[in-house]
Design an enzyme around this catalytic site. Structure first.
Site, PDB file in Angstrom:
ATOM      1  CB  SER A  65      -0.911   0.015   1.225  1.00 15.57           C
ATOM      2  OG  SER A  65      -1.688  -1.163   1.257  1.00 15.57           O
TER       3      SER A  65
HETATM    4  N1  SAM Z   1      -0.937  -4.857   4.069  1.00 14.34           N
HETATM    5  C1  SAM Z   1      -0.223  -5.109   2.847  1.00 14.34           C
HETATM    6  C2  SAM Z   1       1.157  -4.563   2.838  1.00 14.34           C
HETATM    7  O1  SAM Z   1       1.562  -3.892   3.782  1.00 14.34           O
HETATM    8  O2  SAM Z   1       1.865  -4.860   1.861  1.00 14.34           O
HETATM    9  C3  SAM Z   1      -0.981  -4.614   1.634  1.00 14.34           C
HETATM   10  C4  SAM Z   1      -1.884  -5.591   1.174  1.00 14.34           C
HETATM   11  S1  SAM Z   1      -2.524  -5.596  -0.434  1.00 14.34           S
HETATM   12  C5  SAM Z   1      -3.103  -3.978  -0.673  1.00 14.34           C
HETATM   13  C6  SAM Z   1      -3.987  -6.556  -0.033  1.00 14.34           C
HETATM   14  C7  SAM Z   1      -3.695  -7.992   0.287  1.00 14.34           C
HETATM   15  O3  SAM Z   1      -4.912  -8.591   0.737  1.00 14.34           O
HETATM   16  C8  SAM Z   1      -3.236  -8.806  -0.903  1.00 14.34           C
HETATM   17  O4  SAM Z   1      -2.010  -9.418  -0.633  1.00 14.34           O
HETATM   18  C9  SAM Z   1      -4.363  -9.822  -1.093  1.00 14.34           C
HETATM   19  O5  SAM Z   1      -3.910 -11.077  -1.570  1.00 14.34           O
HETATM   20  C10 SAM Z   1      -4.915  -9.930   0.312  1.00 14.34           C
HETATM   21  N2  SAM Z   1      -6.286 -10.450   0.428  1.00 14.34           N
HETATM   22  C11 SAM Z   1      -7.362 -10.232  -0.357  1.00 14.34           C
HETATM   23  N3  SAM Z   1      -8.432 -10.889   0.114  1.00 14.34           N
HETATM   24  C12 SAM Z   1      -8.008 -11.544   1.236  1.00 14.34           C
HETATM   25  C13 SAM Z   1      -8.645 -12.402   2.179  1.00 14.34           C
HETATM   26  N4  SAM Z   1      -9.936 -12.731   2.095  1.00 14.34           N
HETATM   27  N5  SAM Z   1      -7.918 -12.882   3.196  1.00 14.34           N
HETATM   28  C14 SAM Z   1      -6.601 -12.580   3.315  1.00 14.34           C
HETATM   29  N6  SAM Z   1      -5.943 -11.779   2.451  1.00 14.34           N
HETATM   30  C15 SAM Z   1      -6.637 -11.261   1.429  1.00 14.34           C
END
Ligand code: SAM
Length: 217
Positions: A65
């Site tokens: 992010s």
């Molecule tokens: N917090 C992260 C970082 O600091 O890099 C950013 C995360 S990215 C914007 C969103 C993440 O949420 C992705 O890696 C995606 O695979 C994950 N995601 C989406 N749906 C999810 C779910 N139901 N459970 C767990 N992870 C999920």
């Protein structure tokens, strides 16, 4: 290695000035950014962009992010020492590392095994021992470790998963981007004894939260 002509500490201080101007006033949040080397959370080819205020790709169509959004969300959570935090969407692990500066224990869930394992390895290497990882559908929360003092969702949801509000401690806060796939509102829920208060904290754009109580793949 980080390119020698770009000192990460200098690039980081420039970034922190920008975050401060944009309204990040909590010193503890800015200090947490000083301690977490963001360049280690992106691919080597992107090292020179690691301290720009932008989201960056981390593979599998996912992103680390934007620093401002990480800082804003961390500030809005008003973290205290010794809290138990649940993060949905480990991704690169950067937000988890920031949260781990404040709290007793961070529980983080990622649905993509490859990303979750990569983050686990990196955060161990960087010396974090208060982060617990799980591969799975974060929309269901982590009932075995509930209740949580703070829950942060770092992917965009269609609605707030009921499972997550149920796993929030009394007095706890849940922060989640909710809306459609193009734009979401950052929603902050504060659980009181007999009610839940909601406020909205501005528009954001996240990759979708995919799962049983999220979007379909
Ligand atoms: N917090 C992260 C970082 O600091 O890099 C950013 C995360 S990215 C914007 C969103 C993440 O949420 C992705 O890696 C995606 O695979 C994950 N995601 C989406 N749906 C999810 C779910 N139901 N459970 C767990 N992870 C999920």
């Amino acid at each position: 290695m980080y390119p020698s002509y770009l000192k990460p500490e200098i690039a980081c201080e420039k970034l922190l000035k920008k975050l401060h101007v944009k309204g990040i006033s909590d010193r503890r949040v800015l200090d947490a950014f000083r301690k977490v080397p963001r360049h280690r959370f992106v691919d080597k080819a992107l090292f020179d962009q690691a301290y720009d205020d932008n989201a960056l790709p981390i593979g599998l169509g996912q992103t680390i992010s934007q620093p401002y959004v990480v800082a804003l969300m961390t500030q809005l959570l008003e973290l205290k020492e010794n809290e138990k935090i649940l993060e949905i969407g480990t991704g690169s692990g950067f937000q988890a590392a920031i949260l781990a500066q404040f709290s007793m224990r961070v529980y983080t869930i990622e649905r993509h095994r490859e990303l979750g394992e990569r983050s686990r390895r990196l955060l161990r290497e960087l010396g974090y021992h208060n982060i617990v990882f799980k591969i799975g559908d974060g929309t269901q929360g982590w009932p075995q470790h509930a209740p949580f003092d703070k829950i942060i969702v770092t992917a965009g949801a269609p609605v707030v998963p009921r499972e997550l509000t149920q796993q929030l401690a009394v007095g706890g806060k849940l922060l989640i981007p909710a809306g459609n796939r193009q734009v979401q509102e950052l929603e902050l829920y504060h659980r009181r004894e007999n009610s839940i208060e909601k406020s909205t904290e501005g528009s954001v754009l996240f990759v979708p939260l995919i799962g049983q109580s999220g979007w379909e793949e």
